[in-house]
Design a protein around this motif. Structure first.
Motif, PDB file in Angstrom:
ATOM      1  N   ILE A 295      -0.634 -39.628  49.189  1.00  0.00           N
ATOM      2  CA  ILE A 295      -0.637 -38.358  49.923  1.00  0.00           C
ATOM      3  C   ILE A 295      -0.846 -38.596  51.419  1.00  0.00           C
ATOM      4  CG2 ILE A 295      -1.846 -36.157  50.219  1.00  0.00           C
ATOM      5  CD1 ILE A 295      -2.474 -36.312  47.180  1.00  0.00           C
ATOM      6  N   SER A 296      -1.780 -39.479  51.770  1.00  0.00           N
ATOM      7  CA  SER A 296      -2.041 -39.740  53.188  1.00  0.00           C
ATOM      8  C   SER A 296      -0.850 -40.409  53.859  1.00  0.00           C
ATOM      9  CB  SER A 296      -3.298 -40.605  53.353  1.00  0.00           C
ATOM     10  OG  SER A 296      -3.110 -41.907  52.816  1.00  0.00           O
ATOM     11  N   ALA A 297      -0.175 -41.314  53.151  1.00  0.00           N
ATOM     12  CA  ALA A 297       0.984 -42.001  53.723  1.00  0.00           C
ATOM     13  C   ALA A 297       2.126 -41.027  53.968  1.00  0.00           C
ATOM     14  CB  ALA A 297       1.435 -43.126  52.798  1.00  0.00           C
TER      15      ALA A 297
ATOM     16  N   ASP B 127      -4.710 -40.829  46.550  1.00  0.00           N
ATOM     17  CA  ASP B 127      -5.034 -40.457  47.929  1.00  0.00           C
ATOM     18  C   ASP B 127      -4.159 -41.190  48.926  1.00  0.00           C
ATOM     19  OD1 ASP B 127      -6.983 -38.733  47.059  1.00  0.00           O
ATOM     20  OD2 ASP B 127      -8.660 -40.059  47.512  1.00  0.00           O
ATOM     21  N   GLY B 128      -3.879 -42.478  48.642  1.00  0.00           N
ATOM     22  CA  GLY B 128      -3.061 -43.267  49.549  1.00  0.00           C
ATOM     23  C   GLY B 128      -1.642 -42.741  49.660  1.00  0.00           C
TER      24      GLY B 128
ATOM     25  N   ASP C  63       1.928 -37.739  54.318  1.00  0.00           N
ATOM     26  CA  ASP C  63       1.518 -36.797  55.362  1.00  0.00           C
ATOM     27  C   ASP C  63       1.649 -37.415  56.753  1.00  0.00           C
ATOM     28  OD1 ASP C  63       0.326 -34.191  56.084  1.00  0.00           O
ATOM     29  OD2 ASP C  63      -1.362 -35.416  56.739  1.00  0.00           O
ATOM     30  N   ALA C  64       1.335 -38.712  56.877  1.00  0.00           N
ATOM     31  CA  ALA C  64       1.352 -39.377  58.182  1.00  0.00           C
ATOM     32  C   ALA C  64       2.759 -39.523  58.746  1.00  0.00           C
ATOM     33  CB  ALA C  64       0.697 -40.754  58.077  1.00  0.00           C
TER      34      ALA C  64
END
Length: 362
Positions: free
Chosen positions: A287-289, A284-285, A291-292
């Protein structure tokens, strides 16, 4: 003719031809920008080094007297008309993402990173860019980290239980990053913290750099075995199974690593306890990084590059695998374990709670 990209992947490392510098090169070059002081990113032999100032003393300790320039996060350096700046990666103390800009084109090289604030490293900060170069050490949906407070509750309870049972406590983690994270989150009401020499050398380098660490005591030939056994011993992976560790018998041996999330990892390291604690982003980390950043394209340097790039492309990113020599940290296997082992150890798990087929992984 197609425009040449600002960064390219060469047999020496990630190269910026316009700026005439490399990022984390693994062969000697004239000008190297270093993301952090781990051995797979900071090699000896370059003529000039640039890194974050909190990496200074560890780099000097590990590499000797080098020509080293250090900067703060957000400070800019011009290299032949290219703007270079460093931003927090959250991986270990002093780790940085490298932002490179030229004529409006922005690339970010993440190095290694994690998105959870560990309480000792400067927390990860997303940086907007057109192109993002990312690791994916744990780029499989099986890797989902618990909040570190839960892991340290387990560690502190295990330590107390060992004390009650009259056995010594030995906790293993690599010497830069994991050892300091462990040190800062232990319950010191339990007792004193004793360290292997390799870890204490790293602690001393960080303290010279102004980093405030909890008190530790180096284990030497003069150390009282009985006194050491009353506290907790932090040791590097290289000490496992050695006469140095055996002299503390009887002991309980725990291993801190993200690889502890998979079946069989604890057994392969002969540990009594495996604690899932990683200084890399989980599924998850990652993907979120990514995407950000708002990036147009992402390049994956090491880890589960095939699996993760396939997933990113399926959800709309322009993802590419690249070959580098990164990924050889002290507690990691040379290659990720076979994918079947991860899939079997936590089958049918994805970030959304659906099965892996539904997540586009199989």
């Amino acid at each position: 003719m197609a425009k040449k990209p600002l960064l390219e992947f060469t047999d020496r490392g990630i190269y910026c031809a316009k700026g005439k510098f490399y990022i984390d090169p693994w062969k000697p070059v004239d000008d190297a920008v270093i993301t952090h002081a781990h051995a797979d990113h900071a090699y000896w032999g370059h003529k000039h080094y640039l890194a974050h100032h909190l990496s200074r003393e560890v780099l000097l300790y590990r590499l000797g007297e080098i020509n080293l320039q250090t900067v703060e996060y957000g400070e800019t350096v011009m290299k032949n008309g290219v703007t270079v700046s460093l931003y927090p990666a959250g991986h270990v103390i002093g780790s940085a993402q490298i932002r490179i800009e030229h004529k409006g084109e922005v690339w970010v090289v993440s190095g290694d990173y994690k998105v959870e604030d560990d309480g000792i490293s400067t927390p990860f900060e997303p940086v907007k860019c057109h192109h993002f170069i990312s690791e994916c050490t744990f780029g499989m949906p099986v890797y989902q980290w618990k909040p570190q407070v839960q892991t340290f509750n387990e560690i502190n309870n295990w330590w107390r239980g060992n004390m009650h049972n009259g056995v010594a406590t030995v906790l293993v983690g690599y010497s830069l990053g994991k050892a300091q994270r462990i040190l800062q989150n232990l319950d010191l009401f339990n007792g004193k913290v004793y360290t292997h020499g390799v870890i204490e050398n790293t602690n001393e380098a960080l303290r010279r750099n102004g980093v405030l660490l909890n008190p530790t005591e180096r284990i030497t030939q003069e150390s009282s075995k009985e006194e050491v056994r009353k506290g907790i011993i932090i040791a590097p992976p290289s000490s496992v199974g050695t006469p140095w560790m055996r002299k503390f018998q009887p002991y309980s041996f725990g291993y801190c690593s993200g690889w502890m999330a998979i079946r069989g990892a604890k057994r392969r390291r002969a540990a009594d306890r495996g604690f899932v604690l990683s200084d890399h982003a989980d599924w998850d980390g990652l993907i979120s990084a990514i995407d950000a950043t708002g990036c147009e394209s992402v390049y994956l340097t090491h880890g589960y590059t095939a699996t993760f790039s396939r997933y990113l492309n399926e959800i709309g990113f322009d993802a590419h695998e690249v070959h580098t020599l990164y990924g050889g940290e002290e507690d990691a296997p040379t290659q990720p374990p076979p994918e079947g082992e991860e899939l079997n150890s936590l089958k049918k798990v994805s970030p959304s709670g659906g099965d892996l087929e539904g997540a586009g992984i199989l």
